[in-house]
Scaffold this active site. Sequence first.
Site, mmCIF file in Angstrom:
data_model
loop_
_atom_site.group_PDB
_atom_site.id
_atom_site.type_symbol
_atom_site.label_atom_id
_atom_site.label_comp_id
_atom_site.label_asym_id
_atom_site.label_seq_id
_atom_site.Cartn_x
_atom_site.Cartn_y
_atom_site.Cartn_z
ATOM 1 C CG ASP A 169 12.858 30.236 10.884
ATOM 2 O OD1 ASP A 169 13.405 31.216 11.425
ATOM 3 O OD2 ASP A 169 11.656 30.225 10.568
ATOM 4 C CG ASP A 197 12.676 33.456 15.104
ATOM 5 O OD1 ASP A 197 12.284 34.565 14.711
ATOM 6 O OD2 ASP A 197 12.702 32.445 14.370
#
Length: 158
Positions: free
Chosen positions: A112, A132
């Site tokens: 991330d 995401d």
Amino acid sequence: MFKYYLIAILVIILDQLTKWRIVETMDVGEEITIWDPYLSLYSHRNGGAAWGMLQGQMWLFAIITIVVIIGIIYYFHKEGKGKPLFQASLMMLLGGAIGNFIDRVLQGEVVDFVSVLIPVINYNFPIFNIADAALTLGVITLIIYILFFEGKEQKKVK
């Protein structure tokens, strides 16, 4: 129908390229400010699901992701014909699911890197990635389709 698969392919490519770039150029925990204090690149690893839940449950994520991928492809072909918004939403979901699945299989964790501060409520949104974002956009698009288009299509058929 193949043109819609290009959406999923594009999501996967962008997701994997950006994650590769983060891994190659940034140390875990390193931050690059883009728009202080609202937006930055922050190299982070997530061994769990959304918001770090269920850390280390790789077998569970593998099973769930495979079931989700099969379900998306099934519904795409069974219910998607003539429904471009529905098809696009499913392909965003497919691309996002596969993008994070690749990370989990190859690295045991998801990379991330997008860090956002929501100023109105002074909230640090959980760090996320392209996959995401595609998952979120896919869900939003699917909700819009269900609320505003699905019922109208069914009425036209009757």
